[in-house]
Design a protein around this motif. Structure first.
Motif, PDB file in Angstrom:
ATOM      1  N   LEU A  22       0.850  -1.179   0.000  1.00  0.00           N
ATOM      2  CA  LEU A  22       0.000   0.000   0.000  1.00  0.00           C
ATOM      3  C   LEU A  22       0.889   1.233   0.000  1.00  0.00           C
ATOM      4  CD1 LEU A  22      -2.623   1.621   0.522  1.00  0.00           C
ATOM      5  CD2 LEU A  22      -2.247   1.215   2.961  1.00  0.00           C
ATOM      6  N   PHE A  23       0.619   2.174  -0.885  1.00  0.00           N
ATOM      7  CA  PHE A  23       1.383   3.406  -0.964  1.00  0.00           C
ATOM      8  C   PHE A  23       0.552   4.564  -0.437  1.00  0.00           C
ATOM      9  CE2 PHE A  23       2.915   0.583  -4.244  1.00  0.00           C
ATOM     10  CZ  PHE A  23       4.290   0.655  -4.105  1.00  0.00           C
ATOM     11  N   LEU A  24       1.107   5.305   0.505  1.00  0.00           N
ATOM     12  CA  LEU A  24       0.472   6.507   1.018  1.00  0.00           C
ATOM     13  C   LEU A  24       1.464   7.644   0.873  1.00  0.00           C
ATOM     14  CD1 LEU A  24      -1.208   5.276   4.316  1.00  0.00           C
ATOM     15  CD2 LEU A  24      -2.304   5.737   2.132  1.00  0.00           C
ATOM     16  N   VAL A 217       2.017   1.780  22.336  1.00  0.00           N
ATOM     17  CA  VAL A 217       2.687   2.364  21.171  1.00  0.00           C
ATOM     18  C   VAL A 217       1.675   3.098  20.302  1.00  0.00           C
ATOM     19  CG1 VAL A 217       4.479   0.584  21.160  1.00  0.00           C
ATOM     20  CG2 VAL A 217       2.425   0.261  19.761  1.00  0.00           C
ATOM     21  N   ARG A 218       2.104   4.184  19.701  1.00  0.00           N
ATOM     22  CA  ARG A 218       1.223   4.959  18.815  1.00  0.00           C
ATOM     23  C   ARG A 218       1.385   4.430  17.392  1.00  0.00           C
ATOM     24  NH1 ARG A 218       2.460  11.186  20.317  1.00  0.00           N
ATOM     25  NH2 ARG A 218       4.570  10.583  19.694  1.00  0.00           N
ATOM     26  N   ILE A 219       0.263   4.002  16.800  1.00  0.00           N
ATOM     27  CA  ILE A 219       0.361   3.385  15.475  1.00  0.00           C
ATOM     28  C   ILE A 219      -0.914   3.599  14.662  1.00  0.00           C
ATOM     29  CG2 ILE A 219      -0.357   1.163  16.491  1.00  0.00           C
ATOM     30  CD1 ILE A 219       2.004   1.669  13.449  1.00  0.00           C
ATOM     31  N   ASN A 220      -0.755   4.037  13.426  1.00  0.00           N
ATOM     32  CA  ASN A 220      -1.805   4.088  12.410  1.00  0.00           C
ATOM     33  C   ASN A 220      -1.095   4.188  11.065  1.00  0.00           C
ATOM     34  OD1 ASN A 220      -1.657   7.083  11.573  1.00  0.00           O
ATOM     35  ND2 ASN A 220      -1.983   7.257  13.801  1.00  0.00           N
ATOM     36  N   PRO A 221      -1.771   3.951   9.952  1.00  0.00           N
ATOM     37  CA  PRO A 221      -1.075   3.923   8.661  1.00  0.00           C
ATOM     38  C   PRO A 221      -0.742   5.292   8.089  1.00  0.00           C
ATOM     39  CG  PRO A 221      -3.385   3.461   8.325  1.00  0.00           C
ATOM     40  CD  PRO A 221      -3.184   3.531   9.804  1.00  0.00           C
ATOM     41  N   TYR A 222      -1.122   6.355   8.776  1.00  0.00           N
ATOM     42  CA  TYR A 222      -0.944   7.702   8.246  1.00  0.00           C
ATOM     43  C   TYR A 222       0.163   8.491   8.940  1.00  0.00           C
ATOM     44  CZ  TYR A 222      -5.524   6.423   6.486  1.00  0.00           C
ATOM     45  OH  TYR A 222      -6.573   5.754   5.889  1.00  0.00           O
ATOM     46  N   GLY A 223       0.737   7.929   9.992  1.00  0.00           N
ATOM     47  CA  GLY A 223       1.772   8.634  10.733  1.00  0.00           C
ATOM     48  C   GLY A 223       1.244   9.804  11.541  1.00  0.00           C
ATOM     49  N   GLU A 224      -0.069   9.843  11.781  1.00  0.00           N
ATOM     50  CA  GLU A 224      -0.690  10.951  12.507  1.00  0.00           C
ATOM     51  C   GLU A 224      -0.503  10.754  14.018  1.00  0.00           C
ATOM     52  OE1 GLU A 224      -2.004  14.371  13.170  1.00  0.00           O
ATOM     53  OE2 GLU A 224      -2.376  13.768  11.087  1.00  0.00           O
ATOM     54  N   THR A 225       0.066  11.775  14.677  1.00  0.00           N
ATOM     55  CA  THR A 225       0.302  11.736  16.123  1.00  0.00           C
ATOM     56  C   THR A 225       1.098  10.488  16.491  1.00  0.00           C
ATOM     57  OG1 THR A 225      -1.925  12.710  16.305  1.00  0.00           O
ATOM     58  CG2 THR A 225      -0.786  12.249  18.346  1.00  0.00           C
ATOM     59  N   ASP A 230       6.597   8.548   9.253  1.00  0.00           N
ATOM     60  CA  ASP A 230       6.607   7.380   8.385  1.00  0.00           C
ATOM     61  C   ASP A 230       6.414   6.130   9.245  1.00  0.00           C
ATOM     62  OD1 ASP A 230       7.075   5.315   6.669  1.00  0.00           O
ATOM     63  OD2 ASP A 230       9.026   6.021   5.973  1.00  0.00           O
ATOM     64  N   PRO A 231       5.245   5.485   9.189  1.00  0.00           N
ATOM     65  CA  PRO A 231       5.016   4.277  10.001  1.00  0.00           C
ATOM     66  C   PRO A 231       6.007   3.163   9.699  1.00  0.00           C
ATOM     67  CG  PRO A 231       2.956   5.121   9.120  1.00  0.00           C
ATOM     68  CD  PRO A 231       4.050   5.874   8.422  1.00  0.00           C
ATOM     69  N   ALA A 232       6.593   3.165   8.502  1.00  0.00           N
ATOM     70  CA  ALA A 232       7.557   2.126   8.147  1.00  0.00           C
ATOM     71  C   ALA A 232       8.774   2.150   9.060  1.00  0.00           C
ATOM     72  CB  ALA A 232       7.989   2.292   6.691  1.00  0.00           C
ATOM     73  N   GLN A 233       9.030   3.282   9.723  1.00  0.00           N
ATOM     74  CA  GLN A 233      10.126   3.358  10.688  1.00  0.00           C
ATOM     75  C   GLN A 233       9.716   2.827  12.052  1.00  0.00           C
ATOM     76  OE1 GLN A 233      10.923   7.754   9.741  1.00  0.00           O
ATOM     77  NE2 GLN A 233      12.974   6.985  10.173  1.00  0.00           N
ATOM     78  N   ALA A 268      -9.625   1.818   7.519  1.00  0.00           N
ATOM     79  CA  ALA A 268      -8.289   1.523   7.000  1.00  0.00           C
ATOM     80  C   ALA A 268      -7.283   1.373   8.133  1.00  0.00           C
ATOM     81  CB  ALA A 268      -7.841   2.629   6.046  1.00  0.00           C
ATOM     82  N   SER A 269      -7.382   2.230   9.121  1.00  0.00           N
ATOM     83  CA  SER A 269      -6.448   2.176  10.242  1.00  0.00           C
ATOM     84  C   SER A 269      -6.648   0.911  11.076  1.00  0.00           C
ATOM     85  CB  SER A 269      -6.604   3.417  11.119  1.00  0.00           C
ATOM     86  OG  SER A 269      -5.608   3.454  12.118  1.00  0.00           O
TER      87      SER A 269
END
Length: 309
Positions: A22-24, A217-225, A230-233, A268-269
């Motif tokens: 998935l590309f965001l 841990v803070r996690i969602n696919p958009y890197g928000e808050t 970059d969630p990939a990190q 999606a999240s």
């Protein structure tokens, strides 16, 4: 890597297509085609790593917009707060996420007072930094935990965490409090201890700490808050936490409320985080009873979709 800009429709199609990339924007994620557990029950029992704590997949967060012993549900009033917490239990939620900064201990106590204590899990957090709570003093963890037990009217606490760690050396800086919490666990005053982190460096320090039983841990696919845009990190560090046997609780799935009115982003999240396979449970900051059914349905549909692939 050159990436394609997806339209909103393409984005959702990619999510429902099963495994793939998935590309965001400039970021990319691998979307798993299934999750390890085939159950689609949003309230199913999960185990938080090696901590021994068993609770529900969905937990109720009581600290949305929480600070200085106030949060969204406390500001809505006693009746609302207690009704939402009690309704969450009646629907099947067994984890209630509190903290000194949220001011929700008295509300949780009243809402759950007629319910057998062993049937639900209380997690709470100690604030050790500046601000956050009205007092300037920061007593040792044993003193704070005694106050928490009185506020919640319970002999023991299931989980006590050090709240909102950002420093890479927090495991050294707060070693005294960690040792005290370890002693409390040995005395069965608390069942597990851990940390909530608000920086990638603090999360990486938690990976190396055998003291951490459970981590937020803070996690969602958009890197928000999140700890990185970059969630990939962030995802590989979460994987290390999971592999080390730590219980992993996912928070900020709705971007600290940023996606609350965006149904597609919420779905999606949820699917993204549930599909990682490294997050044991998720916390949602419910403000109204009807939101519980709404999110339970979303989680159920997300799990069904993933299990059909």
């Amino acid at each position: 890597m050159k990436t394609k800009k997806f339209s909103r429709r393409e984005f959702m199609t990619t999510l429902t297509a099963g495994a793939g990339t998935l590309f965001l924007g400039k970021y990319s994620f691998v979307i798993p085609s299934s999750i390890p557990d085939a159950s689609t029950d949003p309230f199913r029992t999960i185990t938080l790593g090696k901590s021994g704590l068993k609770t529900s997949l969905i937990g109720m967060g009581t600290g949305f917009n929480g600070y200085n012993r106030s949060s969204a549900i406390t500001r809505a009033g006693k009746s609302v707060a207690e009704t939402v917490i009690r309704n969450a239990y009646e629907k099947g939620i067994r984890y209630f996420d509190c903290a000194d900064t949220y001011g929700t201990h008295p509300y949780a106590k009243e809402a759950l007072k007629s319910i057998p204590r062993e049937s639900y899990t209380i997690g709470t957090k100690i604030w050790v930094g500046q601000g956050g709570i009205p007092e300037e003093e920061r007593p040792d963890a044993n003193i704070v935990v005694d106050r928490f037990r009185k506020e919640l009217n319970t002999d023991y606490l299931d989980l006590v965490q050090i709240h909102c760690m950002t420093a890479p050396d927090w495991t050294t800086q707060y070693r005294r409090q960690m040792d005290i919490l370890n002693d409390l666990k040995a005395k069965n005053i608390i069942r597990a201890h851990g940390v909530s982190v608000h920086s990638l460096e603090a999360m990486e320090a938690a990976v190396e700490s055998s003291w951490v039983d459970v981590i937020h841990v803070r996690i969602n696919p958009y890197g928000e808050t999140m700890d990185r845009k970059d969630p990939a990190q962030v995802v590989p560090v979460i994987e290390k936490l999971h592999k080390s046997g730590k219980g992993v609780i996912g928070m900020k799935l709705i971007g600290n409320g940023k996606f609350r009115n965006d149904s597609e982003k919420i779905d999606a999240s949820l699917k993204y985080v549930l599909g990682l396979g490294t997050v044991d449970m998720i916390i949602i900051g419910f403000e109204l009873p009807e939101q519980i059914d709404n999110y339970a349905g979303r989680v159920n549909r997300a799990l069904k979709t993933m299990n059909q692939k």
